[in-house]
Write an enzyme that holds these catalytic residues in place. Structure first.
Site, short mmCIF file in Angstrom:
data_model
loop_
_atom_site.label_atom_id
_atom_site.label_comp_id
_atom_site.label_asym_id
_atom_site.label_seq_id
_atom_site.Cartn_x
_atom_site.Cartn_y
_atom_site.Cartn_z
N ASP A 185 0.81 -1.22 0.00
CA ASP A 185 0.00 0.00 0.00
C ASP A 185 0.84 1.27 0.00
O ASP A 185 0.48 2.28 0.60
CB ASP A 185 -0.98 0.03 1.19
CG ASP A 185 -1.93 -1.15 1.14
OD1 ASP A 185 -2.18 -1.66 0.03
OD2 ASP A 185 -2.42 -1.57 2.20
N GLU A 186 1.98 1.24 -0.68
CA GLU A 186 2.83 2.45 -0.76
C GLU A 186 2.41 3.35 -1.91
O GLU A 186 3.00 4.41 -2.11
CB GLU A 186 4.31 2.06 -1.00
CG GLU A 186 4.97 1.29 0.12
CD GLU A 186 4.90 -0.21 -0.11
OE1 GLU A 186 4.18 -0.62 -1.04
OE2 GLU A 186 5.55 -0.95 0.64
N LYS A 203 2.25 2.01 -5.10
CA LYS A 203 3.13 1.53 -6.19
C LYS A 203 2.47 1.64 -7.56
O LYS A 203 3.14 1.89 -8.55
CB LYS A 203 3.52 0.07 -5.97
CG LYS A 203 4.49 -0.14 -4.83
CD LYS A 203 4.93 -1.59 -4.76
CE LYS A 203 3.80 -2.55 -4.46
NZ LYS A 203 3.18 -2.38 -3.15
N GLY A 204 1.13 1.41 -7.59
CA GLY A 204 0.41 1.39 -8.86
C GLY A 204 0.70 2.62 -9.70
O GLY A 204 1.00 2.54 -10.90
N LYS A 205 0.65 3.77 -9.06
CA LYS A 205 0.88 5.04 -9.73
C LYS A 205 2.32 5.12 -10.28
O LYS A 205 2.54 5.53 -11.42
CB LYS A 205 0.59 6.14 -8.70
CG LYS A 205 1.29 7.44 -8.87
CD LYS A 205 0.55 8.35 -9.81
CE LYS A 205 1.34 9.59 -10.12
NZ LYS A 205 1.36 10.59 -9.09
N ASN A 251 -3.94 -11.24 -4.42
CA ASN A 251 -3.96 -10.52 -3.15
C ASN A 251 -3.52 -9.07 -3.38
O ASN A 251 -3.82 -8.19 -2.60
CB ASN A 251 -3.05 -11.19 -2.10
CG ASN A 251 -1.65 -11.50 -2.62
OD1 ASN A 251 -1.39 -11.45 -3.81
ND2 ASN A 251 -0.75 -11.85 -1.72
N ALA A 252 -2.81 -8.85 -4.48
CA ALA A 252 -2.35 -7.50 -4.80
C ALA A 252 -3.48 -6.68 -5.42
O ALA A 252 -4.40 -7.25 -6.02
CB ALA A 252 -1.20 -7.57 -5.79
N GLY A 253 -3.42 -5.41 -5.28
CA GLY A 253 -4.39 -4.53 -5.92
C GLY A 253 -3.72 -3.23 -6.25
O GLY A 253 -3.40 -2.45 -5.35
N HIS A 254 -3.41 -3.04 -7.52
CA HIS A 254 -2.74 -1.79 -7.92
C HIS A 254 -3.76 -0.85 -8.54
O HIS A 254 -4.38 -1.17 -9.55
CB HIS A 254 -1.62 -2.08 -8.93
CG HIS A 254 -0.45 -2.75 -8.30
ND1 HIS A 254 0.53 -3.38 -9.02
CD2 HIS A 254 -0.10 -2.86 -7.01
CE1 HIS A 254 1.43 -3.87 -8.18
NE2 HIS A 254 1.07 -3.57 -6.97
N THR A 255 -3.93 0.28 -7.92
CA THR A 255 -4.91 1.24 -8.42
C THR A 255 -4.20 2.23 -9.34
O THR A 255 -3.19 2.82 -8.97
CB THR A 255 -5.55 2.01 -7.25
OG1 THR A 255 -6.04 1.04 -6.32
CG2 THR A 255 -6.70 2.89 -7.71
N GLN A 271 2.90 -6.17 -3.13
CA GLN A 271 3.07 -6.07 -1.66
C GLN A 271 4.33 -5.26 -1.32
O GLN A 271 4.78 -4.51 -2.16
CB GLN A 271 3.09 -7.47 -1.01
CG GLN A 271 1.77 -8.22 -1.08
CD GLN A 271 1.63 -9.12 -2.31
OE1 GLN A 271 2.57 -9.75 -2.74
NE2 GLN A 271 0.44 -9.17 -2.88
N LEU A 317 3.12 12.69 -0.95
CA LEU A 317 3.74 13.83 -0.25
C LEU A 317 2.66 14.84 0.14
O LEU A 317 2.71 15.46 1.21
CB LEU A 317 4.81 14.50 -1.13
CG LEU A 317 5.59 15.61 -0.42
CD1 LEU A 317 6.47 15.04 0.69
CD2 LEU A 317 6.45 16.41 -1.39
N GLY A 334 -0.12 13.57 -6.05
CA GLY A 334 -1.55 13.39 -6.31
C GLY A 334 -1.76 12.09 -7.04
O GLY A 334 -0.81 11.45 -7.48
P1 IMP Z 1 -2.14 -12.82 2.02
O1 IMP Z 1 -1.12 -12.38 1.05
O2 IMP Z 1 -3.55 -12.72 1.50
O3 IMP Z 1 -1.85 -14.19 2.58
O4 IMP Z 1 -2.10 -11.82 3.28
C1 IMP Z 1 -0.98 -11.78 4.15
C2 IMP Z 1 -0.70 -10.36 4.62
O5 IMP Z 1 -0.26 -9.59 3.52
C3 IMP Z 1 -1.92 -9.62 5.19
O6 IMP Z 1 -1.48 -8.76 6.22
C4 IMP Z 1 -2.41 -8.81 4.01
O7 IMP Z 1 -3.13 -7.67 4.42
C5 IMP Z 1 -1.10 -8.43 3.38
N1 IMP Z 1 -1.20 -8.13 1.93
C6 IMP Z 1 -1.31 -9.02 0.93
N2 IMP Z 1 -1.34 -8.39 -0.24
C7 IMP Z 1 -1.22 -7.07 0.00
C8 IMP Z 1 -1.11 -5.91 -0.81
O8 IMP Z 1 -1.15 -5.97 -2.06
N3 IMP Z 1 -0.97 -4.71 -0.17
C9 IMP Z 1 -0.89 -4.63 1.19
N4 IMP Z 1 -0.95 -5.68 1.98
C10 IMP Z 1 -1.11 -6.90 1.41
#
Ligand code: IMP
Length: 389
Positions: A13-14, A16-18, A38-42, A223, A297, A380
């Site tokens: 959640d830094e 990164k997507g941008k 598990n990743a989500g890049h906006t 991540q 920032l 931004g």
């Molecule tokens: P998992 O990857 O679903 O097994 O989750 C393990 C840990 O990694 C949890 O604390 C999640 O919130 C975190 N996590 C997984 N993917 C992301 C991501 O893309 N961004 C931020 N945290 C993540």
């Protein structure tokens, strides 16, 4: 721009997507090497919001090739959902997407096991995304996983799946969950497998041939450093190598072909126990960060003074690196250094010199402490809200 590894320097959640989206403009190929959906890049472009989970961000720009490498765990149903969703938004997906035949599959029992294990852990739960990531990587390490290459061979796939469903149904029932139907999973996965067939291949060979032709590759990390299975705050981590080394193992591109590592850090952190600078300094070391991209920032525009965590105190001792034990990290007290704020909007700055002096000093201070060169500042969410140094 040469071959670039981009990683998150904190806990994910830094933003990164941008940064990935900005760097993608200069790359020929964008590769994912680890993690799953598990990743989500906006990415925000012309007012439209895109959330990418498995497909590299390069897909939003024409002429870029996107690769899902061998180190990624792929939920085929989620992937096809993402492809369909992007196509509905007008994004072209065809020969510009390649998926490794060695990528492991996330299956429904992985998702259910993830959910059940979290449930049984109660307050000690990890807080996973419940996408089945941990159990899928678990099967990979145990050498009992199913891969894309299996899905491309229906008879082989069905046979292996049947054995896995039998085994996992026993575990699920012991945990108090409902068993799953082999027939339903088999049918739905084989159907999706046929839709994915045109994208599957040997991505290692593809990437090496591209390197021989002088193509430039962006390795898009998912991540962040402290979610790394080996270097993170275990057990509160994900199940892959989110640090720079993961880009090599997860794609088959050797270390000496990598030219630079860009670390992305948020200008401030909101998670308890996170020490922005202590963590980023450590992340610089593990990843060999050459350049730092600072995001959000503008989130500090109204904060004055700014408390910057420069060390931790644990049982009376000062620590300059985060402890590797999660319980110890939770007991750390941050040591702050106060830095002057700027009380002005930074949103319209497009050059470093257009930033208020205090903001310039703040980012210079971060770069000094971490020992990495500052290369980008995001003020931004839009592509254009970026200062490139
Ligand atoms: P998992 O990857 O679903 O097994 O989750 C393990 C840990 O990694 C949890 O604390 C999640 O919130 C975190 N996590 C997984 N993917 C992301 C991501 O893309 N961004 C931020 N945290 C993540």
């Amino acid at each position: 721009m040469a071959n670039t590894i981009l990683i998150g320097a904190q806990w994910g959640d830094e933003g990164k997507g941008k940064i990935i989206d900005v760097l993608t403009a200069r790359a020929d190929i964008v590769v994912r090497s680890q993690g799953g959906n598990n990743a989500g890049h906006t990415v925000i472009h012309r007012g439209a919001k895109y959330i990418l989970h498995l497909i590299p961000s390069g897909i939003l720009r024409s002429g870029k090739i996107c690769v899902i490498g061998n180190g990624v765990v792929v939920d085929p149903l989620a992937l096809i959902g993402e492809i369909d969703g992007l196509r509905k938004l007008g994004v072209k997906i065809g020969r510009n997407l390649l998926i490794s035949n060695c990528a492991h599959l996330v299956l429904p029992y992985h998702r259910l096991l993830d959910e059940q294990r979290e449930l049984h852990k109660g307050r000690a739960r990890i807080g996973t995304t419940k996408r089945g990531i941990g159990p899928a990587y678990g099967d990979k390490a145990a050498r009992t996983g199913l891969r894309m290459s299996d899905l491309m061979q229906p008879i082989v796939f069905s046979k292996k799946l049947q054995a896995k469903v039998l085994e996992n149904n026993r575990i699920l029932q012991a945990l108090g969950a409902k068993p799953i139907s082999f027939r339903e999973v088999n049918e739905s996965y084989l159907a999706v497998g046929e839709k994915l067939r045109p994208f599957i291949g040997n991505t290692v060979v593809y990437l090496h041939r591209a390197l021989e032709r002088g193509k430039e590759i962006l390795f898009e990390g998912a991540q962040g450093t402290f979610l790394d299975i080996d270097h993170g705050t275990y057990p509160y981590v994900t199940s892959s190598n989110t640090t720079a080394g993961g880009a090599c193992t997860g794609t088959g591109v050797p270390p000496h072909r990598m030219d630079r590592v860009v670390g992305v850090m948020k200008a401030y952190t909101t998670r308890v126990g996170e020490g922005a600078l202590v963590a980023t300094h450590y992340a610089t070391m593990i990843n060999g960060i050459d350049e730092l991209a600072i995001t959000n920032l503008d989130g500090l525009d109204d904060i004055d003074p700014i408390d910057v965590c420069v060390a931790y105190r644990l049982n009376g001792k000062r620590l300059n690196v985060p402890p590797s034990d999660a319980a110890q990290l939770a007991n750390c007290k941050p040591v702050y250094k106060q830095v002057r704020g700027w009380n002005k909007s930074t949103r319209s700055a497009r050059k470093f010199s257009q930033l208020p002096l205090a903001a310039q000093n703040y980012v210079k201070y971060i770069s000094e402490i971490t020992g990495a060169k500052l290369s980008m500042i995001s003020v931004g969410p839009e592509r254009g809200d970026t200062i490139i140094l």
